[in-house]
Structure formats: C-alpha cells, structure tokens
Motif scaffolding. Structure first.
Motif, PDB file in Angstrom:
ATOM      1  N   VAL A  73      58.946 -20.245  32.765  1.00 62.20           N
ATOM      2  CA  VAL A  73      59.939 -20.306  33.847  1.00 62.20           C
ATOM      3  C   VAL A  73      60.073 -21.743  34.344  1.00 62.20           C
ATOM      4  CG1 VAL A  73      60.446 -19.594  36.220  1.00 62.20           C
ATOM      5  CG2 VAL A  73      59.639 -17.907  34.555  1.00 62.20           C
ATOM      6  N   ARG A  74      58.938 -22.409  34.519  1.00 58.74           N
ATOM      7  CA  ARG A  74      58.954 -23.804  34.980  1.00 58.74           C
ATOM      8  C   ARG A  74      59.764 -24.701  34.058  1.00 58.74           C
ATOM      9  NH1 ARG A  74      53.618 -26.824  33.690  1.00 58.74           N
ATOM     10  NH2 ARG A  74      54.770 -27.001  31.716  1.00 58.74           N
ATOM     11  N   ASP A  75      59.622 -24.488  32.733  1.00 62.18           N
ATOM     12  CA  ASP A  75      60.293 -25.349  31.761  1.00 62.18           C
ATOM     13  C   ASP A  75      61.678 -24.857  31.369  1.00 62.18           C
ATOM     14  OD1 ASP A  75      57.992 -26.806  31.890  1.00 62.18           O
ATOM     15  OD2 ASP A  75      57.240 -26.263  29.899  1.00 62.18           O
ATOM     16  N   GLY A  76      62.114 -23.770  31.974  1.00 66.00           N
ATOM     17  CA  GLY A  76      63.491 -23.326  31.777  1.00 66.00           C
ATOM     18  C   GLY A  76      63.748 -22.441  30.581  1.00 66.00           C
ATOM     19  N   TRP A  77      62.684 -21.935  29.940  1.00 62.84           N
ATOM     20  CA  TRP A  77      62.891 -21.063  28.779  1.00 62.84           C
ATOM     21  C   TRP A  77      63.093 -19.607  29.201  1.00 62.84           C
ATOM     22  CZ3 TRP A  77      63.994 -24.404  25.329  1.00 62.84           C
ATOM     23  CH2 TRP A  77      63.312 -25.614  25.247  1.00 62.84           C
ATOM     24  N   LEU A  78      62.597 -19.245  30.371  1.00 61.65           N
ATOM     25  CA  LEU A  78      62.845 -17.930  30.968  1.00 61.65           C
ATOM     26  C   LEU A  78      63.432 -18.128  32.353  1.00 61.65           C
ATOM     27  CD1 LEU A  78      59.617 -15.827  30.147  1.00 61.65           C
ATOM     28  CD2 LEU A  78      61.797 -15.839  28.916  1.00 61.65           C
ATOM     29  N   LEU A  79      64.142 -17.112  32.821  1.00 62.85           N
ATOM     30  CA  LEU A  79      64.691 -17.129  34.174  1.00 62.85           C
ATOM     31  C   LEU A  79      63.631 -16.646  35.164  1.00 62.85           C
ATOM     32  CD1 LEU A  79      68.190 -15.530  33.424  1.00 62.85           C
ATOM     33  CD2 LEU A  79      67.585 -17.967  33.477  1.00 62.85           C
ATOM     34  N   GLU A  80      63.776 -17.032  36.417  1.00 63.82           N
ATOM     35  CA  GLU A  80      62.830 -16.613  37.443  1.00 63.82           C
ATOM     36  C   GLU A  80      62.735 -15.096  37.520  1.00 63.82           C
ATOM     37  OE1 GLU A  80      60.039 -16.541  40.197  1.00 63.82           O
ATOM     38  OE2 GLU A  80      60.813 -18.447  39.422  1.00 63.82           O
ATOM     39  N   SER A  81      63.864 -14.419  37.356  1.00 66.20           N
ATOM     40  CA  SER A  81      63.884 -12.951  37.444  1.00 66.20           C
ATOM     41  C   SER A  81      63.151 -12.278  36.289  1.00 66.20           C
ATOM     42  CB  SER A  81      65.336 -12.458  37.477  1.00 66.20           C
ATOM     43  OG  SER A  81      66.030 -12.862  36.298  1.00 66.20           O
ATOM     44  N   GLN A  82      62.819 -13.052  35.244  1.00 64.23           N
ATOM     45  CA  GLN A  82      62.161 -12.488  34.059  1.00 64.23           C
ATOM     46  C   GLN A  82      60.659 -12.786  34.030  1.00 64.23           C
ATOM     47  OE1 GLN A  82      64.671 -14.669  31.439  1.00 64.23           O
ATOM     48  NE2 GLN A  82      66.230 -13.055  31.287  1.00 64.23           N
ATOM     49  N   ARG A  83      60.146 -13.365  35.097  1.00 65.62           N
ATOM     50  CA  ARG A  83      58.752 -13.785  35.136  1.00 65.62           C
ATOM     51  C   ARG A  83      57.786 -12.637  34.855  1.00 65.62           C
ATOM     52  NH1 ARG A  83      56.197 -18.111  37.681  1.00 65.62           N
ATOM     53  NH2 ARG A  83      58.161 -18.708  38.670  1.00 65.62           N
TER      54      ARG A  83
END
Length: 590
Positions: A460-470
């Motif tokens: 999430v930090r590096d932008g490969w996943l969205l915050e909602s997908q954590r």
C-alpha cells in the motif's frame, strides 16, 4: 559464439528461411540462442529487431537468461523473447485495440487461477439451473476460440459445455472486462487481417522471427505468421519436432505448420539427431516407439548412462512410486529434486501427492499444496518463504512477478512498472521484512499471518495496492488456514521452508501431467497410469488421435536422463496395459 557441435552449427550459420527438426535433448535451446545472437548482432544500429517466440514462459526465462550471460547490451536491445500471446498483446492488441470493437476498452486477461473465472462459470451454469460438477471448471477452461470465432476444445467435444454455453460464457467474460488467451490470438488476427498498415508495421519492426515448438502451432498462429510473411520483410527460423506434437486438443495443426514452412520456401535440410539428455537404452526405447530419420542417438555424457528402463504392472499407481521408483532412486543416489512422476491427467497425481506428503516426502505439483494456489497471498508468500531460506537475493525476480500478478488480480491493472527500479525497491523491502519477521516467528503459520500484514503495509505504501485492499492479504491467510484444516495438515509444525518449497522446489519430487512435462528433463522419471483408456484416451477414435497418444507416450519416455520406470496398474479389474507398452518391446519386471 556459443559452443556448438557441427550438427548444431550448420542451421545457425545458414542463410534464408529454415525449418529445423530437433529430437528430444538435442540442445535446440542452445541452437535458438546462438541463432538469435547472430541475427540480432546484424541489427545493431538499425531500427529493426529479432523476435524469438516460445511456447511457454519458462522457455522465455531460459532463453533470456542465456542471452544475458553471453550477449552484449546492444544485442539484447535488438531482441524480443516472448510467447505468441505476449507478442500479440504488445505489438497488435494493446496498441490497436480500437480496431477490435468486441474487446473491452480496458481489458484484463482471465486465467483459470483467477477467482473471477469460477464466478463467471457459475453465472452461466446458474442460468440453466445446473449444479457445478467435478469437471465443470476444467471443461470451461479447455475451450478455445478458433479461426472462425467458434468455440472448440475437449470441454465441448467430450465435456459438458455446449457451443451456446461457451458463447454465453464469453459474453459474460467480455462484459466483466476480460478476454482469455485464445481471444488474444483471435482479435490480433482480425486486426492484422483487416488493417494492412498494422501488419506492415509489425513486419517492418522484425527482420526475423524465430519460432520454437513450431509443431504445436495452432491454425490461428499460422495465419498470423502468414500475414506477417506476406509483407516480404521478415525471415523465419522455425524449430520443431513432429514426433512431439501433443496439443491437437488445443488447436495445434502439425500439418499446417509443415505447409507454412513450405509456403515460405524454408529449407528442410537440417536436423538435430544427437540426444545429450538420455542414455542409450532409453533412446532405443523411444526409437522403437517412433523411429526417426535420421536416427536419434545418445551423445555426450548421456552416452555413458547405462541403466535399462523398467516396466511394472502394479495394484495401484501409488505403489509404483513408493515400492519401485523411490527405492530405485535412493539406490542410485539421485536427489528427489531431480525426479519426476508423470501421469496422463492431474487427477491421477493428487492421491499420490497426498500420500507422499503424509509420509514426509516433499512433493511439488497437483495436490501437493495444502491450500488453494489461487489464494491472494499464496504466490507471494511462497516466493518470500523461499527467499527467507536463501543467503542470496536470486529470488527477487520471483517476488517481482508475484507483485505483478497480485496487482493484476486485486487492483485489476497491468503494472509493467513492477519490473523497474521502483518495483525492485518494493521487492527488496518485502524480502527484508520477511526475513525480519522470520527471526521473530519461526513457525510457518505465525510467520504467514504476520508477514501478510507487514507486506500489505509495504504494498500500500509503495502504491501497488489501494488502501481499501490492505486487509485482503490477511483475509487470504485465513482462507489458506481453512484449506489446510480441511486437508488435515499439522499446522503447528508447518515450517517457512514448507511454503518456500513451491517457489523453489529444488528438493521436492515433481508431479506433472504428460502434457505439461513437455520441454522439461529430469535425472529419473516414473510414467504411471499407462493403461488403455488413459494412453490412448478412451474417447480416441481416429488414427490421428491414436497417433497423438503415441507421441504423448514418446514425450514421457524422453524426459529422463538416467532412470525410467514405466507403470501400468490394475486399480480396476478391467484395466489393461497401454498398447504402446507392447510396441516398445519392454519386458515386465517382477
């Protein structure tokens, strides 16, 4: 130049279009790499490139690895090594999608492993009020789109999918923003056929096209190559073995491949007959099944392998492995990681995998994983588990690919920038975090839980996943735990190395179907379930179907270097040994 024998060097230095017939173990990948280097060197400084089209991603990785070892940066920049699907995606379908109105605007590739696949199948089956059966998903997965846009494949010919159901499935697929691999070829062919400027552009881009496993080229692929050749700008170096053509069910047409070679006036004067893989007695067995011209001969170090093949007829397939194959392998001192068990269908391998796992034998293949491979975190966890066990960072490319697949599956976008400096930084962060977590949580399950949470933070930090997908990775670990509970796995003793085994299976015996064994090699091979009704398949009726079954048997025989065990079984009183065992003349061992 790569070191070559005189037989291997001849087609490399020859000019013009060539069809090279290559026997098993002949070093064809070495020949293809040498030809690729030679042709690419001639393109340095020009805007043109050389494409090498392989059948599998594994072959892509192998050729790219060899190129990096011996090729200069300038030569590598002039090459494109890829599968036919990647080639069409990159140079036809993605840049010219607007010329194929049926393709979703922002499409994704649907694979059998994707969760959406089963949901789409269930939607189709729900419409007709039919319950999901044992083979339902596999029947749908076997369907392809032909040259005429009509569905075909085993799921229709001998499964439960009708043509209308297949078309409805495709309709749902496109509505959900997906296409499959066969659609990549179909729509690419449409674009090339209907738009001369696209075909001319592709032909202008590539001075040469090298095509591996040409005998398994489908009619759609042949038509694509015909269009490119029609612009008289590209040459072809075709490598194949008609005796290993085993993908007729997937649309392979070996006769059409031969016709294309003749159409482009390719030379048929070259053949590779030296087998550097298998011992003489294994080669003799293969020759008795399908004689070659020129005759295949065991050469190099392989000529010193003296063990004779063994044939057994046993009560069930598992006994062939536990009572004959494993003891033989142990006596000869062959590591399990260099052994394989081959079977006609993946369903034949699952009970063997479970039994071997229960008795402590590490296995890799169908039924070996105690959880479903499609679980969101599974692939990345396996790659990280392998890296934890290693003292080096050679596993980073596997982690990068796992991030790529994860972003594609979860976010629904194709992030090629994973394979960049930023992607490498993220992969390194994940590996270092996995190693740190392993110092605090040595148990496999505790490591898996903690690692999922920490990896999600990094992605999430590096932008490969969205915050909602954590939370998705941690949820997938719960699903993996549930899978393991159903499979009665002793999770209290699960090790991190058990997870890493599936990413780096060097110490595990491989369980593979005969079709998927193509292109692989092992020190010891057991080919099981060699019964009538399996090889050849009970649905075989035509001479071509029986001939393809013989070629499938031939592929299995030719995978091994030193030890070969052939096994039929009498799981049912009607079971009889395959007719091809008798054709080899091999005697049954007691």
């Amino acid at each position: 130049m790569i070191s070559l024998t005189a037989e291997q060097r001849a087609p490399v230095v020859e000019d013009g279009n060539i069809y090279l017939s290559a026997c098993p173990g002949s070093g064809k990948t070495r020949v293809i790499t040498a030809k690729l280097l030679l042709l690419a060197e001639a393109q340095i400084g020009s805007p043109r490139s050389v494409a090498c089209i392989t059948y599998t991603n594994a072959a892509v990785d192998e050729i790219e690895s060899r190129l990096k070892q011996v090729g200069s940066r300038a030569i590598i920049d002039c090459t494109e090594v890829c599968t036919i699907h990647s080639f069409c995606l990159q140079y036809v379908l993605r840049p010219y999608r607007w010329l194929a109105p049926d393709v979703p605007t922002t499409f994704k590739i649907l694979t059998r492993e994707a969760p959406e696949f089963e949901r789409l199948v269930e939607a189709v089956e729900d419409e007709i009020g039919r319950r999901i059966g044992r083979t339902t998903y596999e029947d749908y997965a076997s369907i392809s789109m032909g040259l005429d846009g009509e569905p075909f494949g085993p799921g229709i010919e001998r499964g439960l999918v009708s043509v209308p159901l297949a078309k409805r499935f495709w309709q749902f697929m496109r509505a959900a923003g997906f296409i499959d691999f066969s659609m990549i070829l179909f729509y690419s062919h449409q674009i090339l056929h209907n738009n001369d400027f696209v075909a001319s552009g592709v032909a202008s881009k590539f001075k040469w096209l090298l095509v591996d496993e040409f005998q398994d080229t489908s009619a759609l692929q042949i038509e694509i190559f015909k269009i490119i050749f029609g612009h008289k700008k590209s040459g072809f170096f075709l490598v194949g073995d008609e005796n290993q053509s085993i993908y007729g069910f997937a649309g392979a047409v070996p006769e059409a491949a031969q016709d294309f070679a003749k159409r482009i006036d390719a030379s048929f004067d070259f053949a590779l007959s030296g087998n550097f893989r298998s011992g003489p007695r294994i080669v003799d067995l293969a020759e008795s099944l399908i004689p070659r011209n020129p005759r295949m001969n065991s050469v190099g170090a392989a000529a010193a392998y003296v063990e004779a093949p063994i044939y057994v007829h046993v009560g069930n397939p598992t006994l062939a492995v536990t009572d004959y194959f494993l003891p033989w392998v142990e006596i000869e001192g062959i590591p399990l990681g260099k052994c394989a068990v081959l079977a006609p269908w993946w369903t034949n391998l699952i009970p063997i995998a479970r039994h071997l796992r229960d008795i402590g034998v590490p296995v890799f293949g169908p039924g070996a994983r105690p959880y479903q491979r499609r679980r969101t975190f599974a692939t990345l966890a396996e790659q990280l588990g392998a890296c934890v066990e290693q003292e080096h960072l050679l596993g980073l490319p596997g982690v990068e690919k796992a991030i790529f697949r994860l972003a594609q599956e979860v976010v629904g976008v194709t992030r090629f920038d994973v394979f960049s400096y930023e992607g490498r930084k993220s992969a390194l962060s994940l590996v270092y975090e996995a190693k740190r977590v392993a110092l605090e949580h040595s148990g496999g399950l505790d490591w898996l839980r903690t690692c999922a949470t920490q990896c999600a933070d990094i992605l999430v930090r590096d932008g490969w996943l969205l915050e909602s997908q954590r939370a998705l990775l941690r949820q997938s670990v719960d699903e993996m735990e549930a899978d393991m509970a159903r499979n009665r796995i002793d999770t209290a003793n699960l090790q991190i190395s058990d997870l890493g085994l599936f990413a780096n299976p060097d110490r595990a015996i491989k369980l593979i179907t005969l079709h998927n064994s193509k292109g692989r090699e092992f020190d010891a091979v057991a080919v099981i379930c060699l019964n009538e009704g399996r090889v050849p398949h009970f649905s075989a009726e035509t001479q071509e179907e029986f001939d393809e079954a013989r070629r499938l048997f031939y592929v299995g025989i030719s995978r091994t270097r030193k030890l070969l065990l052939l096994a039929s079984d009498q799981s049912h009183w009607r079971d009889r040994p395959s007719r091809f065992i008798a054709e080899t003349g091999i005697a049954r061992s007691n």
